[in-house]
Design a protein around this motif. Structure first.
Motif, PDB file in Angstrom:
ATOM      1  N   VAL A  30       0.843  -1.185   0.000  1.00  0.00           N
ATOM      2  CA  VAL A  30       0.000   0.000   0.000  1.00  0.00           C
ATOM      3  C   VAL A  30       0.884   1.243   0.000  1.00  0.00           C
ATOM      4  CG1 VAL A  30      -1.626   1.349   1.386  1.00  0.00           C
ATOM      5  CG2 VAL A  30      -1.958  -1.110   1.112  1.00  0.00           C
ATOM      6  N   ASN A  40      -6.611  -2.087   6.988  1.00  0.00           N
ATOM      7  CA  ASN A  40      -7.405  -3.306   6.872  1.00  0.00           C
ATOM      8  C   ASN A  40      -7.689  -3.631   5.413  1.00  0.00           C
ATOM      9  OD1 ASN A  40      -7.955  -3.679   9.805  1.00  0.00           O
ATOM     10  ND2 ASN A  40      -8.979  -1.716   9.552  1.00  0.00           N
ATOM     11  N   ILE A  41      -7.476  -4.893   5.047  1.00  0.00           N
ATOM     12  CA  ILE A  41      -7.818  -5.381   3.711  1.00  0.00           C
ATOM     13  C   ILE A  41      -8.799  -6.533   3.880  1.00  0.00           C
ATOM     14  CG2 ILE A  41      -7.006  -6.315   1.514  1.00  0.00           C
ATOM     15  CD1 ILE A  41      -4.440  -4.835   3.803  1.00  0.00           C
ATOM     16  N   ASN A  43     -11.409  -9.215   1.873  1.00  0.00           N
ATOM     17  CA  ASN A  43     -11.944  -9.805   0.652  1.00  0.00           C
ATOM     18  C   ASN A  43     -13.450  -9.892   0.832  1.00  0.00           C
ATOM     19  OD1 ASN A  43     -12.839 -11.542  -1.417  1.00  0.00           O
ATOM     20  ND2 ASN A  43     -10.845 -12.533  -1.534  1.00  0.00           N
ATOM     21  N   TYR A  49      -9.222 -11.886   5.432  1.00  0.00           N
ATOM     22  CA  TYR A  49      -8.847 -10.604   6.028  1.00  0.00           C
ATOM     23  C   TYR A  49      -7.335 -10.519   6.170  1.00  0.00           C
ATOM     24  CZ  TYR A  49      -8.233  -7.073   9.686  1.00  0.00           C
ATOM     25  OH  TYR A  49      -7.824  -5.980  10.413  1.00  0.00           O
ATOM     26  N   THR A  52      -1.908  -4.534   6.964  1.00  0.00           N
ATOM     27  CA  THR A  52      -0.565  -4.190   6.502  1.00  0.00           C
ATOM     28  C   THR A  52       0.415  -4.090   7.669  1.00  0.00           C
ATOM     29  OG1 THR A  52      -1.083  -1.828   6.600  1.00  0.00           O
ATOM     30  CG2 THR A  52      -1.425  -2.937   4.495  1.00  0.00           C
ATOM     31  N   LEU A  68     -11.700  -6.543  -3.207  1.00  0.00           N
ATOM     32  CA  LEU A  68     -10.909  -6.243  -2.023  1.00  0.00           C
ATOM     33  C   LEU A  68     -11.224  -4.827  -1.538  1.00  0.00           C
ATOM     34  CD1 LEU A  68      -7.405  -7.673  -3.030  1.00  0.00           C
ATOM     35  CD2 LEU A  68      -9.285  -8.832  -1.850  1.00  0.00           C
ATOM     36  N   GLN A  69     -11.481  -4.701  -0.233  1.00  0.00           N
ATOM     37  CA  GLN A  69     -11.750  -3.404   0.375  1.00  0.00           C
ATOM     38  C   GLN A  69     -10.557  -2.982   1.227  1.00  0.00           C
ATOM     39  OE1 GLN A  69     -14.700  -3.345   3.472  1.00  0.00           O
ATOM     40  NE2 GLN A  69     -15.165  -1.192   3.184  1.00  0.00           N
ATOM     41  N   PHE A  70     -10.049  -1.781   0.986  1.00  0.00           N
ATOM     42  CA  PHE A  70      -8.946  -1.219   1.753  1.00  0.00           C
ATOM     43  C   PHE A  70      -9.515  -0.102   2.630  1.00  0.00           C
ATOM     44  CE2 PHE A  70      -7.117  -3.298  -1.819  1.00  0.00           C
ATOM     45  CZ  PHE A  70      -5.863  -3.734  -1.441  1.00  0.00           C
ATOM     46  N   THR A  77     -11.914   4.930   1.826  1.00  0.00           N
ATOM     47  CA  THR A  77     -12.099   3.515   1.519  1.00  0.00           C
ATOM     48  C   THR A  77     -11.945   3.291   0.016  1.00  0.00           C
ATOM     49  OG1 THR A  77     -13.586   3.198   3.390  1.00  0.00           O
ATOM     50  CG2 THR A  77     -13.680   1.565   1.635  1.00  0.00           C
ATOM     51  N   TYR A  79     -11.887   0.219  -3.197  1.00  0.00           N
ATOM     52  CA  TYR A  79     -12.213  -1.138  -3.607  1.00  0.00           C
ATOM     53  C   TYR A  79     -11.412  -1.490  -4.862  1.00  0.00           C
ATOM     54  CZ  TYR A  79     -16.180  -0.872  -0.422  1.00  0.00           C
ATOM     55  OH  TYR A  79     -16.968  -0.748   0.696  1.00  0.00           O
TER      56      TYR A  79
END
Length: 257
Positions: A30, A40-41, A43, A49, A52, A68-70, A77, A79
């Motif tokens: 990242v 937080n990452i 799926n 989950y 980093t 994937l949500q960051f 946020t 995606y």
């Protein structure tokens, strides 16, 4: 009949297509100007989950077209949809933008002119009125969050025809603010439940340490999460968590198969 020289190419193609349908681990990093640790990452397809490290690095199980949500409190946020190149290279790099909370410009106190005598004449020495001192009931309820105050500003307005609600509804800002408030409410409720009940819950429902945060995000993603857990007794929340626990284990079993 296929010529022999085409057989290796066909085998490579078939193996690649099979790999696309299976979960594989990809490593990623990242980039951000304000911090890259503890992001937080999630799926959103399989609820795997990751988080980093100090270098912004992570590893997570994915399949083709997984979302994937960051997410972190300091970043917007983001995606990312897993594509073939990511699976082929088994790597991903994501740049995050800072979450900026803009504050309106305010003026504190009186504006001074530099003329001492004029500033003394213009000063206002009356003490501020306190509604308790004059016997008027004041507001003592829950203080609104920044997002709630912005939503109130966006949906109210003065004049014969209030323009704020109309303009914000057309632009989509009202809907965006409502969604942001819901996300903040879900996140706060999830953190509260985790801090209060996680220890006792996992004593009765074993789960590996590295999967526990993933499990709570899985619970929070349920459409009925707020209704099932907000202002409910611990017993009712335990019932909901137990139901999601069984679903979570079943989903992980299906993913691993």
């Amino acid at each position: 009949m296929l010529k022999s020289k085409h057989v290796p190419q066909l085998l490579i193609l078939l193996s690649f297509q099979v790999g696309m349908s299976q979960s594989i681990e990809i490593k990623g990093s990242v980039e951000s100007n304000i911090g890259i640790e503890n992001i937080n990452i999630i799926n959103k397809t399989t609820y795997n989950y990751a988080i980093t490290n100090a270098k912004g690095e992570f590893a997570i199980m994915v399949r083709l077209n997984d979302s994937l949500q960051f997410y972190s409190m300091l970043h917007k946020t983001k995606y990312v949809v897993v594509n073939k190149n990511m699976l082929l290279l088994k790597t991903i790099k994501v740049a995050l933008e800072e979450q900026v909370n803009e504050l309106s410009e305010v003026t504190v106190g009186n504006t001074l002119t530099g003329d001492l005598f004029l500033d003394i004449q213009n000063r206002k020495g009356e003490p501020p009125v306190n509604f308790y001192d004059v016997g008027i009931a004041g507001y003592t309820g829950k203080i609104a969050t920044q997002s709630e105050r912005r939503l109130n500003e966006a949906t109210t307005g003065g004049g014969f025809i209030p323009l704020n609600p109309i303009l914000n509804a057309i632009s989509g800002r009202t809907k965006q603010l409502k969604n942001q408030i819901k996300v903040e409410e879900v996140e706060a409720l999830m953190q509260s439940i985790q801090s209060r009940l996680a220890k006792d819950f996992f004593l009765l429902n074993p789960l590996d340490e590295h999967l526990r945060m993933e499990f709570f995000y899985f619970c929070a993603d349920d459409d009925n999460f707020i209704e099932a857990c907000k202002n409910q007794t611990d017993f009712e929340i335990f019932k909901f968590l137990r139901m999601k626990y069984e679903q979570y284990l079943e989903n992980r079993s299906d993913t691993e198969d």
